[in-house]
Design a protein around this motif. Sequence first.
Motif, short mmCIF file in Angstrom:
data_model
loop_
_atom_site.label_atom_id
_atom_site.label_comp_id
_atom_site.label_asym_id
_atom_site.label_seq_id
_atom_site.Cartn_x
_atom_site.Cartn_y
_atom_site.Cartn_z
N ASP A 102 0.80 -1.22 0.00
CA ASP A 102 0.00 0.00 0.00
C ASP A 102 0.83 1.27 0.00
N THR A 103 2.08 1.17 0.38
CA THR A 103 2.81 2.42 0.57
C THR A 103 4.01 2.62 -0.34
N ALA A 104 4.47 1.59 -0.98
CA ALA A 104 5.74 1.72 -1.70
C ALA A 104 5.72 2.73 -2.84
N ILE A 105 4.60 2.90 -3.48
CA ILE A 105 4.66 3.84 -4.61
C ILE A 105 3.66 4.98 -4.50
N LEU A 106 3.08 5.14 -3.33
CA LEU A 106 2.20 6.29 -3.16
C LEU A 106 2.93 7.35 -2.34
N PRO A 107 2.68 8.60 -2.63
CA PRO A 107 3.31 9.64 -1.81
C PRO A 107 2.60 9.72 -0.46
N PRO A 108 3.28 10.21 0.56
CA PRO A 108 2.63 10.38 1.85
C PRO A 108 1.49 11.39 1.75
N VAL A 109 0.55 11.29 2.67
CA VAL A 109 -0.62 12.16 2.65
C VAL A 109 -0.29 13.45 3.40
N GLU A 110 -0.87 14.56 3.01
CA GLU A 110 -0.61 15.80 3.76
C GLU A 110 -1.35 15.78 5.08
N SER A 111 -0.87 16.58 5.96
CA SER A 111 -1.39 16.59 7.33
C SER A 111 -2.90 16.65 7.42
N LYS A 112 -3.46 15.78 8.25
CA LYS A 112 -4.92 15.77 8.38
C LYS A 112 -5.39 16.14 9.78
N ALA A 113 -4.46 16.64 10.60
CA ALA A 113 -4.87 16.94 11.98
C ALA A 113 -5.55 18.29 12.06
N ASP A 114 -5.55 18.99 10.94
CA ASP A 114 -6.13 20.33 10.89
C ASP A 114 -7.57 20.35 11.36
N GLU A 115 -7.85 21.09 12.39
CA GLU A 115 -9.21 21.15 12.93
C GLU A 115 -10.19 21.78 11.95
N ASN A 116 -9.64 22.57 11.02
CA ASN A 116 -10.55 23.25 10.10
C ASN A 116 -11.11 22.33 9.02
N ILE A 117 -10.48 21.18 8.86
CA ILE A 117 -11.01 20.26 7.85
C ILE A 117 -12.31 19.67 8.39
N GLU A 118 -13.32 19.75 7.59
CA GLU A 118 -14.63 19.23 7.98
C GLU A 118 -14.54 17.76 8.33
N HIS A 119 -15.16 17.43 9.43
CA HIS A 119 -15.10 16.06 9.88
C HIS A 119 -16.03 15.18 9.04
N ASP A 120 -15.45 14.25 8.35
CA ASP A 120 -16.24 13.36 7.50
C ASP A 120 -16.83 12.25 8.36
N GLN A 121 -18.17 12.23 8.45
CA GLN A 121 -18.78 11.28 9.36
C GLN A 121 -19.15 9.94 8.74
N LYS A 122 -18.68 9.71 7.53
CA LYS A 122 -19.18 8.49 6.90
C LYS A 122 -18.80 7.24 7.65
N PHE A 123 -17.64 7.25 8.33
CA PHE A 123 -17.27 6.05 9.07
C PHE A 123 -18.13 5.85 10.31
N GLU A 124 -18.53 6.95 10.92
CA GLU A 124 -19.46 6.81 12.05
C GLU A 124 -20.80 6.29 11.56
N MET A 125 -21.21 6.71 10.36
CA MET A 125 -22.48 6.24 9.82
C MET A 125 -22.43 4.75 9.53
N ILE A 126 -21.26 4.30 9.09
CA ILE A 126 -21.12 2.87 8.84
C ILE A 126 -21.19 2.11 10.16
N ALA A 127 -20.52 2.62 11.18
CA ALA A 127 -20.56 1.97 12.49
C ALA A 127 -21.99 1.93 13.01
N GLN A 128 -22.72 3.02 12.78
CA GLN A 128 -24.11 3.06 13.23
C GLN A 128 -24.94 2.02 12.50
N TYR A 129 -24.70 1.91 11.20
CA TYR A 129 -25.41 0.91 10.41
C TYR A 129 -25.15 -0.49 10.96
N LEU A 130 -23.89 -0.76 11.28
CA LEU A 130 -23.54 -2.08 11.81
C LEU A 130 -24.13 -2.29 13.20
#
Lengths: 198, 203
Positions: A102-130
């Motif tokens: 998964d990592t050998a040929i992809l560049p690293p991802v830029e910082s995601k700790a930024d509080e200003n980035i909107e919180h994507d809740q799709k994973f919580e929705m999946i957990a709720q579905y389960l």
Amino acid sequence: MAKVKNPFIEALAKVAESQDISSFKKIFDYFSPRLKSFLMRSGADEAIAEEIIQETMTIIWTKADYYDPKVASPSTWIYTIARNKKIDILRKSRKAILEDIDTAILPPVESKADENIEHDQKFEMIAQYLDDLPEDQLNLLKMNFFEEKSHGEISEITKIPLGTVKSRIRLALEKIRGKLEQDGTMANLNEGNNSSIN
Amino acid sequence: MTFEILTNPTNSQASLLFQQCLAEIVPENKLIQRAKDEVSGYFLERIETTDVSDDLWMKVINSNESKKKSHFVLDTDPFLSQLPRTLQAHLLNKKINWKSFKDVKIASILPKEKNEKLELIHVMPGAKIPQHTHEGNESFLVLHGSYSDEYGKYKQGTVQVRSDDHNHTPVGDARTGCIGLAYTHGKIKFSGKFGKLLNLVAN
């Protein structure tokens, strides 16, 4: 009601950006005992399980900058690292073949700790579905994906006809896939594009 | 068919690599793969805990190689760059040992383990695709180009599962040829009371 962001997203970002040991310890403390149960249940003895955990943690430490919170939840990312490592180590040759796929040929991802980035809740929705799935249905998913049982084995064990096993799993997967495709940020949800958040 | 393959348990390097390639080539499959993994992540969070050894943390800290590998492929082999990233990563810095048979080249991607094989098959335009020579089922995934047989044309992303009694003559596309990934798994024999049933199930 806005859900709190998964604390491990922040922890992974801190490990990535500043090699923050205390964040890494949090990740270790939470996931190691769970990984140990998972690995021993799937056939590793205690020593091998700990070896796999050790290597998994090393990968997390050195490759935290490859974690993308938009692609997977932290536990999913960590699960796949451990799962791949388990396969590598439990093979006769023990070659670390799956470690880099998964990592050998992809560049690293830029910082995601930024509080200003909107919180994507799709994973919580999946957990709720389960969470909301009837237990016997949830169990089918657990046996197929988490316990790596084939549809045939599941049918044998549960006495549910093979066709039914397949169609139930397929249905659930399609639902979850649909949720992954959605943009679960507040802006999108408020526009009424998706089903309501609770 | 794709659903079957994507939800088959993967407990070998060969089957996992094959599944990842299938998921990577077709975006829809990629999401199914991620959906599966999200389910597992969900269960990982909820599994009961088993205490780890007191010295494990120290082992982790002391063993960490802090140097990060350089991960960008700057010098791209034109052949490799046609392959899914999963395979590219695996083949990085490795020499591919091609064996030639007329207009077809075959290379083993993994050391053979038990009765599993994972091979890259490079078919020149118009050339016949060889039938595997040993017992078992072969899943053939088209990575690039296409091939045709009496029943149709198979393009990038399609998987055909062929058993050893399969009878057809597949031919690489006349213009592009075909690059495929062949995952062969021998028939596993189960004995005992549930032997017959498990044989059906496993194969």
